[in-house]
Design an enzyme around this catalytic site. Structure first.
Site, mmCIF file in Angstrom:
data_model
loop_
_atom_site.group_PDB
_atom_site.id
_atom_site.type_symbol
_atom_site.label_atom_id
_atom_site.label_comp_id
_atom_site.label_asym_id
_atom_site.label_seq_id
_atom_site.Cartn_x
_atom_site.Cartn_y
_atom_site.Cartn_z
ATOM 1 N N GLU A 132 0.841 -1.207 0.000
ATOM 2 C CA GLU A 132 0.000 0.000 0.000
ATOM 3 C C GLU A 132 0.871 1.250 0.000
ATOM 4 O OE1 GLU A 132 -2.444 1.543 -0.484
ATOM 5 O OE2 GLU A 132 -4.225 0.406 -0.024
ATOM 6 N N ASP A 133 0.404 2.279 -0.654
ATOM 7 C CA ASP A 133 1.114 3.549 -0.559
ATOM 8 C C ASP A 133 0.793 4.236 0.771
ATOM 9 O OD1 ASP A 133 -1.451 3.786 -1.468
ATOM 10 O OD2 ASP A 133 -1.062 5.340 -2.946
ATOM 11 N N ASP B 155 -4.769 5.312 5.637
ATOM 12 C CA ASP B 155 -5.422 6.560 6.009
ATOM 13 C C ASP B 155 -6.526 6.243 7.036
ATOM 14 O OD1 ASP B 155 -5.958 9.314 5.743
ATOM 15 O OD2 ASP B 155 -7.315 9.011 4.079
ATOM 16 N N PHE C 280 -2.267 17.185 3.040
ATOM 17 C CA PHE C 280 -2.636 16.707 1.712
ATOM 18 C C PHE C 280 -1.360 16.465 0.920
ATOM 19 C CE2 PHE C 280 -6.402 16.892 -1.316
ATOM 20 C CZ PHE C 280 -5.795 16.006 -2.203
ATOM 21 N N ARG D 268 1.302 11.740 -9.511
ATOM 22 C CA ARG D 268 1.796 10.412 -9.125
ATOM 23 C C ARG D 268 3.258 10.224 -9.515
ATOM 24 N NH1 ARG D 268 -2.732 7.177 -7.675
ATOM 25 N NH2 ARG D 268 -4.616 7.526 -8.890
HETATM 26 C C1 PRP Z 1 -5.837 5.222 -1.402
HETATM 27 C C2 PRP Z 1 -4.677 4.386 -0.925
HETATM 28 C C3 PRP Z 1 -5.333 3.249 -0.225
HETATM 29 C C4 PRP Z 1 -6.576 3.880 0.350
HETATM 30 C C5 PRP Z 1 -6.318 4.203 1.776
HETATM 31 O O1 PRP Z 1 -6.266 4.728 -2.626
HETATM 32 O O2 PRP Z 1 -3.890 3.939 -1.978
HETATM 33 O O3 PRP Z 1 -5.677 2.224 -1.083
HETATM 34 O O4 PRP Z 1 -6.831 5.085 -0.390
HETATM 35 O O5 PRP Z 1 -7.425 4.837 2.310
HETATM 36 P P1 PRP Z 1 -8.159 4.371 3.636
HETATM 37 O O6 PRP Z 1 -7.121 3.956 4.628
HETATM 38 O O7 PRP Z 1 -8.871 5.641 4.040
HETATM 39 O O8 PRP Z 1 -9.090 3.277 3.270
HETATM 40 P P2 PRP Z 1 -7.290 5.478 -3.575
HETATM 41 O O9 PRP Z 1 -8.666 4.946 -3.325
HETATM 42 O O10 PRP Z 1 -7.104 6.967 -3.458
HETATM 43 O O11 PRP Z 1 -6.871 4.974 -5.022
HETATM 44 P P3 PRP Z 1 -5.537 5.234 -5.871
HETATM 45 O O12 PRP Z 1 -4.438 4.454 -5.184
HETATM 46 O O13 PRP Z 1 -5.865 4.703 -7.219
HETATM 47 O O14 PRP Z 1 -5.265 6.720 -5.865
#
Ligand code: PRP
Length: 185
Positions: A103-104, A107, A157, A170
């Site tokens: 995961e990146d 949150d 942010f 990105r």
């Molecule tokens: C982001 C991130 C995680 C998720 C974390 O993805 O990469 O998958 O949100 O959020 P949480 O802890 O609040 O559930 P996103 O849905 O923005 O998709 P992306 O990676 O394609 O930008």
């Protein structure tokens, strides 16, 4: 047009990220070197692909990669907590794998708590660990255990190194804080 004018400050530099990637890869090697199961890096789309690419090059044991895309039905910048699978990995049964979800950012935890449960209980992974480059604990709504973590970061942010705003930024090689005037336009 460049990105630089939109970034208020660099939060985590390329060099700091590279150091964290090496540290995490070594930690994973220690954990998996004696296992008789295969390692699968399961990368969430799209944000974690940059991290995956760097991490896998630093991991010196056999490993496979695959991708998973989940949707959290976000409204604006807030996650709703309702999760669905948009596309899964090639295999449905992961019982022969030690799965590391890549995961990146962690949150609210809504996506990851759902995903880790799905990989373990629906896809039957032999083991499941979570590797998240960034962790924003101030935003957490659901408790999630992180096995490999890069950086604890404040609730700002951020964009870059895979993280986007409106699908942009990105490809920045570092992580920066976006100027509020960019997302308040
Ligand atoms: C982001 C991130 C995680 C998720 C974390 O993805 O990469 O998958 O949100 O959020 P949480 O802890 O609040 O559930 P996103 O849905 O923005 O998709 P992306 O990676 O394609 O930008």
């Amino acid at each position: 047009m460049t990105y630089e004018n939109d970034i208020a400050k660099v939060l985590v530099s390329e060099e700091e990220i590279a150091g964290a990637v090496k540290r995490i890869a070594k930690q994973m090697e220690e954990d998996f070197k004696c296992s008789d199961k295969k390692v699968l890096f399961l990368c969430t789309l799209k944000g974690a692909v940059v991290f995956l690419a760097d991490l896998m090059k630093n991991f010196n044991l056999p490993a496979e990669i695959d991708f998973i895309k989940v949707s959290s039905y976000a409204s604006g910048t807030e996650s709703s907590g309702i999760i669905s699978l948009k596309s899964g990995p090639d295999l449905n049964d992961l019982s022969e794998y030690n799965v590391v979800v890549i995961e990146d950012i962690l949150d609210t935890g809504n996506t990851l708590s759902w995903l880790l449960n799905h990989v373990k209980n629906t896809m039957n992974a032999h083991s499941v660990k979570l590797c998240a480059l960034f962790n924003k604990p101030d935003r957490r709504q659901k408790e999630v255990k992180i096995d490999y973590q890069g950086f604890i970061i404040p609730d700002e942010f951020i964009v870059g190194y895979g993280l986007d705003y409106d699908e942009m930024y990105r490809n920045l090689p570092y992580v920066g804080v976006l100027k509020p005037e960019v997302y308040n336009k």
